[in-house]
Design an enzyme around this catalytic site. Structure first.
Site, mmCIF file in Angstrom:
data_model
loop_
_atom_site.group_PDB
_atom_site.id
_atom_site.type_symbol
_atom_site.label_atom_id
_atom_site.label_comp_id
_atom_site.label_asym_id
_atom_site.label_seq_id
_atom_site.Cartn_x
_atom_site.Cartn_y
_atom_site.Cartn_z
ATOM 1 N N ARG A 139 -3.848 34.852 11.697
ATOM 2 C CA ARG A 139 -4.179 34.791 13.130
ATOM 3 C C ARG A 139 -4.028 36.178 13.763
ATOM 4 N NH1 ARG A 139 -0.734 29.422 13.725
ATOM 5 N NH2 ARG A 139 -2.369 27.836 13.702
ATOM 6 N N ARG A 155 3.989 14.213 12.540
ATOM 7 C CA ARG A 155 3.092 15.209 13.115
ATOM 8 C C ARG A 155 3.702 15.841 14.364
ATOM 9 N NH1 ARG A 155 -2.753 13.426 15.197
ATOM 10 N NH2 ARG A 155 -3.018 12.733 13.035
ATOM 11 N N HIS A 207 8.136 30.784 10.791
ATOM 12 C CA HIS A 207 6.792 30.316 11.146
ATOM 13 C C HIS A 207 6.961 29.527 12.435
ATOM 14 C CE1 HIS A 207 2.868 28.517 11.131
ATOM 15 N NE2 HIS A 207 3.338 27.299 10.935
ATOM 16 N N ARG A 222 8.345 23.311 16.505
ATOM 17 C CA ARG A 222 8.427 22.922 15.098
ATOM 18 C C ARG A 222 9.851 22.509 14.730
ATOM 19 N NH1 ARG A 222 4.861 27.333 15.284
ATOM 20 N NH2 ARG A 222 2.783 26.907 14.442
ATOM 21 N N THR A 270 -3.722 20.693 14.193
ATOM 22 C CA THR A 270 -4.325 21.836 13.498
ATOM 23 C C THR A 270 -4.693 21.384 12.087
ATOM 24 O OG1 THR A 270 -2.192 22.629 12.663
ATOM 25 C CG2 THR A 270 -2.934 23.521 14.779
ATOM 26 N N ASN A 301 6.070 20.979 8.754
ATOM 27 C CA ASN A 301 6.894 21.716 9.717
ATOM 28 C C ASN A 301 8.175 20.982 10.096
ATOM 29 O OD1 ASN A 301 5.621 24.219 10.254
ATOM 30 N ND2 ASN A 301 3.977 23.147 11.306
#
Length: 332
Positions: free
Chosen positions: A169, A99, A193, A106, A248, A138
């Site tokens: 977003r 995580r 990303h 990332r 998230t 990620n």
């Protein structure tokens, strides 16, 4: 006779029918479960399989979902740490991995997650050799490249969730600024990303009206309306959510279901997802990044040739170089 035998008389012996729209989610963390519930609530699959190495959590999550079966239209929800449970999936969504911590980019996650993928991807291929792999873990662009290399699949069957969420977003924040629903605000975030993503200001429009045509300084320094801050909010958005709640989940889960829907229903919708961009827009290296792509039942069927301004194309190449700088150091 059992109660079942007293209640039911068979008219015919039912032949086993393979799943037509089976979806597997690998990883039952926050993102995995948000993806799973989003897929279920959109009625996208006739079977959902969950896989994770954490057996107790896996068992608890699948029981929790099964207890809600009355409220769902998915007949079969299964789970196991053994990948045989994933057999014959149409789409396999990979959310497993270390995580992202507060303040961690990332890209810093990369080698930890590469090692996890060396176990996951061969198992997916073994049991679902014709599936479409959707990478969400990620750093998604690099891990989509890793999944492509490890799977041996053609490029159209390995897709990264990419900037589908970043673009959502972006459109949400545009809508907030203009007091218009996000679905009527059109704009694309492409590239990585992450921190080097590229907003395509030249294409931003509402009802076909170019906003840059109305405000030529949009997205650059000296704009009195400071639209550039909207992109900064897109980039900072995930970090802010992680700071506030620790992770998230909901938005990325809904984004995953949006992509799965386009594949399962053969919608031929255009999404900004991560694919091999070598040879496009001046990108020379073998990197995966997000550009607008058409998704259907076969996977990623087409890419859209964006009309970019010179500065936007330059930013895209820089984004690719950022990814390549990390990617070339990987041991696969």
């Amino acid at each position: 006779m059992s109660t079942k035998e007293k209640l039911i008389s068979h008219v015919m012996k039912e032949e086993p029918v393979g799943s037509r729209s089976k979806v597997t989610v690998v990883g039952v963390g926050m993102v995995g479960m948000a993806s799973a519930i989003s897929v279920l609530l959109k009625d996208l699959c006739d079977e959902l399989a969950l896989v994770d190495v954490m057996e107790e959590k896996l068992k608890g999550e699948v029981m929790d979902l099964q207890h809600g079966s009355l409220f769902l239209k998915t007949h079969k929800i299964v789970a196991d740490k053994d990948y045989s449970v994933t057999a014959n999936s149409k789409v396999v969504v990979v959310t497993a991995g270390a995580r992202q911590q507060e303040g961690e980019s990332r890209l810093n996650l990369v080698q930890r997650n590469v090692n996890i993928f060396k176990f996951i991807i061969p198992n997916i291929v073994k049991y679902s050799p014709n599936c479409i792999i959707m990478v969400v873990s990620n750093p998604v662009d690099i891990l989509t490249y890793v999944a492509w290399k490890l799977s041996g699949f053609p490029r159209h069957r390995v897709i990264g969730s990419g900037t589908n969420l970043d673009s959502a977003r972006f459109r949400h924040l545009m809508g907030e600024k203009l007091n218009i629903h996000p679905s009527s605000c059109h704009g694309w975030i492409v590239g990585e990303h992450g921190d080097s993503s590229v907003p395509v200001w030249s294409g931003v429009n509402v009802a076909g009206v170019s906003l840059q045509g109305l405000n030529p300084k949009m997205g650059v320094e000296g704009d009195s309306e400071n639209w550039k801050a909207v992109h900064k909010q897109v980039v900072d958005g995930a970090y802010e959510v992680i700071r506030l709640k620790g992770y998230t989940s909901w938005a990325i889960g809904m984004s995953v279901a949006d992509l799965v829907e386009s594949i399962i229903k053969n919608l031929h919708k255009v999404h900004p997802v991560s694919t091999l961009v070598q040879g496009m827009h001046g990108v020379k290296d073998e990197v995966f990044m997000s550009i607008p792509c058409v998704l259907g039942n076969s996977g990623l069927t087409d890419v859209i040739h964006m009309t970019l301004k010179a500065e936007e194309e330059k930013q895209l190449v820089t984004s690719a170089e950022t990814l390549w700088g990390v990617q070339k150091e990987l041991t696969l």
